[in-house]
Motif scaffolding. Structure first.
Motif, PDB file in Angstrom:
ATOM      1  N   THR A   1      -3.716  19.451  16.644  1.00 21.53           N
ATOM      2  CA  THR A   1      -3.435  18.115  16.146  1.00 21.53           C
ATOM      3  C   THR A   1      -4.400  17.772  15.022  1.00 21.53           C
ATOM      4  N   ALA A   2      -4.022  16.792  14.240  1.00 20.41           N
ATOM      5  CA  ALA A   2      -4.868  16.296  13.154  1.00 20.41           C
ATOM      6  C   ALA A   2      -4.669  14.793  13.050  1.00 20.41           C
ATOM      7  N   TYR A   3      -5.754  14.092  12.699  1.00 23.05           N
ATOM      8  CA  TYR A   3      -5.706  12.636  12.605  1.00 23.05           C
ATOM      9  C   TYR A   3      -6.442  12.169  11.366  1.00 23.05           C
TER      10      TYR A   3
ATOM     11  N   ALA B   1       7.586  19.116   9.282  1.00 22.64           N
ATOM     12  CA  ALA B   1       6.891  20.002   8.356  1.00 22.64           C
ATOM     13  C   ALA B   1       7.064  21.443   8.807  1.00 22.64           C
ATOM     14  N   SER B   2       7.115  22.336   7.838  1.00 24.06           N
ATOM     15  CA  SER B   2       7.182  23.750   8.162  1.00 24.06           C
ATOM     16  C   SER B   2       5.858  24.203   8.768  1.00 24.06           C
ATOM     17  N   PRO B   3       5.923  25.098   9.742  1.00 22.24           N
ATOM     18  CA  PRO B   3       4.675  25.628  10.301  1.00 22.24           C
ATOM     19  C   PRO B   3       3.887  26.465   9.300  1.00 22.24           C
ATOM     20  N   TYR B   4       4.528  26.857   8.196  1.00 23.59           N
ATOM     21  CA  TYR B   4       3.853  27.630   7.165  1.00 23.59           C
ATOM     22  C   TYR B   4       3.185  26.741   6.113  1.00 23.59           C
ATOM     23  N   SER B   5       3.328  25.456   6.264  1.00 25.48           N
ATOM     24  CA  SER B   5       2.721  24.518   5.321  1.00 25.48           C
ATOM     25  C   SER B   5       1.323  24.117   5.796  1.00 25.48           C
ATOM     26  N   ASP B   6       0.640  23.402   4.923  1.00 20.53           N
ATOM     27  CA  ASP B   6      -0.669  22.838   5.293  1.00 20.53           C
ATOM     28  C   ASP B   6      -0.474  21.436   5.858  1.00 20.53           C
ATOM     29  N   TRP B   7       0.383  21.330   6.872  1.00 21.12           N
ATOM     30  CA  TRP B   7       0.743  20.027   7.444  1.00 21.12           C
ATOM     31  C   TRP B   7      -0.492  19.253   7.895  1.00 21.12           C
ATOM     32  N   PHE B   8      -1.524  19.951   8.346  1.00 17.85           N
ATOM     33  CA  PHE B   8      -2.715  19.298   8.902  1.00 17.85           C
ATOM     34  C   PHE B   8      -3.520  18.560   7.830  1.00 17.85           C
ATOM     35  N   ARG B   9      -3.209  18.827   6.561  1.00 17.43           N
ATOM     36  CA  ARG B   9      -3.887  18.091   5.483  1.00 17.43           C
ATOM     37  C   ARG B   9      -3.233  16.743   5.239  1.00 17.43           C
TER      38      ARG B   9
ATOM     39  N   LYS C   1       0.832  -1.196   0.000  1.00 15.37           N
ATOM     40  CA  LYS C   1       0.000   0.000   0.000  1.00 15.37           C
ATOM     41  C   LYS C   1       0.867   1.247   0.000  1.00 15.37           C
ATOM     42  N   GLU C   2       0.251   2.357  -0.371  1.00 12.97           N
ATOM     43  CA  GLU C   2       0.958   3.628  -0.345  1.00 12.97           C
ATOM     44  C   GLU C   2       1.081   4.125   1.097  1.00 12.97           C
ATOM     45  N   ARG C   3       2.080   4.968   1.313  1.00 10.96           N
ATOM     46  CA  ARG C   3       2.235   5.561   2.634  1.00 10.96           C
ATOM     47  C   ARG C   3       1.080   6.525   2.884  1.00 10.96           C
ATOM     48  N   GLU C   4       0.559   6.511   4.097  1.00  9.15           N
ATOM     49  CA  GLU C   4      -0.575   7.352   4.419  1.00  9.15           C
ATOM     50  C   GLU C   4      -0.327   8.137   5.710  1.00  9.15           C
ATOM     51  N   PHE C   5      -0.938   9.295   5.770  1.00  9.87           N
ATOM     52  CA  PHE C   5      -0.857  10.150   6.948  1.00  9.87           C
ATOM     53  C   PHE C   5      -1.638   9.520   8.087  1.00  9.87           C
ATOM     54  N   VAL C   6      -1.063   9.602   9.298  1.00  7.39           N
ATOM     55  CA  VAL C   6      -1.735   9.085  10.478  1.00  7.39           C
ATOM     56  C   VAL C   6      -2.143  10.230  11.414  1.00  7.39           C
TER      57      VAL C   6
ATOM     58  N   ARG D   1      -8.479   6.527  18.917  1.00 12.12           N
ATOM     59  CA  ARG D   1      -7.604   5.417  19.327  1.00 12.12           C
ATOM     60  C   ARG D   1      -6.150   5.856  19.478  1.00 12.12           C
ATOM     61  N   PHE D   2      -5.712   6.744  18.620  1.00 13.54           N
ATOM     62  CA  PHE D   2      -4.315   7.211  18.620  1.00 13.54           C
ATOM     63  C   PHE D   2      -4.257   8.639  19.143  1.00 13.54           C
ATOM     64  N   THR D   3      -3.143   8.953  19.813  1.00 12.04           N
ATOM     65  CA  THR D   3      -2.908  10.308  20.297  1.00 12.04           C
ATOM     66  C   THR D   3      -1.482  10.723  19.995  1.00 12.04           C
ATOM     67  N   ILE D   4      -1.339  11.838  19.303  1.00 15.51           N
ATOM     68  CA  ILE D   4      -0.015  12.378  19.036  1.00 15.51           C
ATOM     69  C   ILE D   4       0.286  13.457  20.074  1.00 15.51           C
ATOM     70  N   SER D   5       1.537  13.492  20.518  1.00 16.49           N
ATOM     71  CA  SER D   5       1.957  14.500  21.486  1.00 16.49           C
ATOM     72  C   SER D   5       3.443  14.775  21.260  1.00 16.49           C
ATOM     73  N   ARG D   6       3.942  15.810  21.906  1.00 16.20           N
ATOM     74  CA  ARG D   6       5.359  16.135  21.751  1.00 16.20           C
ATOM     75  C   ARG D   6       5.889  16.738  23.041  1.00 16.20           C
TER      76      ARG D   6
END
Length: 126
Positions: A58-60, A99-107, A43-48, A67-72
């Motif tokens: 955050t974005a999921y 990712a740059s904070p100026y990007s649309d990383w949440f997409r 399969k192709e790599r996918e955003f989690v 089920r999943f939680t991202i933190s830093r």
């Protein structure tokens, strides 16, 4: 250039939990948004999941919400992915990326992410 090293993967039974870590070095970690991606066999790599510089946003992807939680922890230059209620379909190699904070990383588009780690294998099986 930021270097990223993932850890925490392994074999877990369905319904179990794992916490992945991604340690960063060689750059100013707190200036980057971070993301977790995964790639299952064939399969192709996918955003989690993704997280903003300070951790407030955050974005999921839909399949892991609840089920999943991202933190830093910017003091430790580390981003985490807590994975609960794991399913066999969560089996994949998991990667972290910057990712740059100026990007649309949440997409969750790969083109918005620059440095990548080597990945850590997560296998969910009984």
């Amino acid at each position: 250039q930021v270097q990223l090293v993932e850890s925490g993967g392994g074999l877990v039974q369905p319904g179990g939990s794992l916490r992945l870590s991604c340690a960063a070095s060689g750059g100013t970690f707190s200036r980057y948004c971070m993301g977790w991606f995964r790639q299952a066999p064939g399969k192709e790599r996918e955003f989690v999941a993704g997280i903003s510089m300070g951790g407030a946003d955050t974005a999921y992807t839909v399949s892991v919400e609840g089920r999943f939680t991202i933190s830093r922890d910017n003091a430790k230059n580390t981003v985490y992915l807590q994975m609960n209620s794991l399913k066999p379909e969560d089996t994949a190699v998991y990667y972290c990326a910057t990712a740059s904070p100026y990007s649309d990383w949440f997409r969750g588009r790969e083109r918005d992410f620059g440095s990548w780690g080597q990945g850590t294998q997560v296998t969910v099986s009984s």
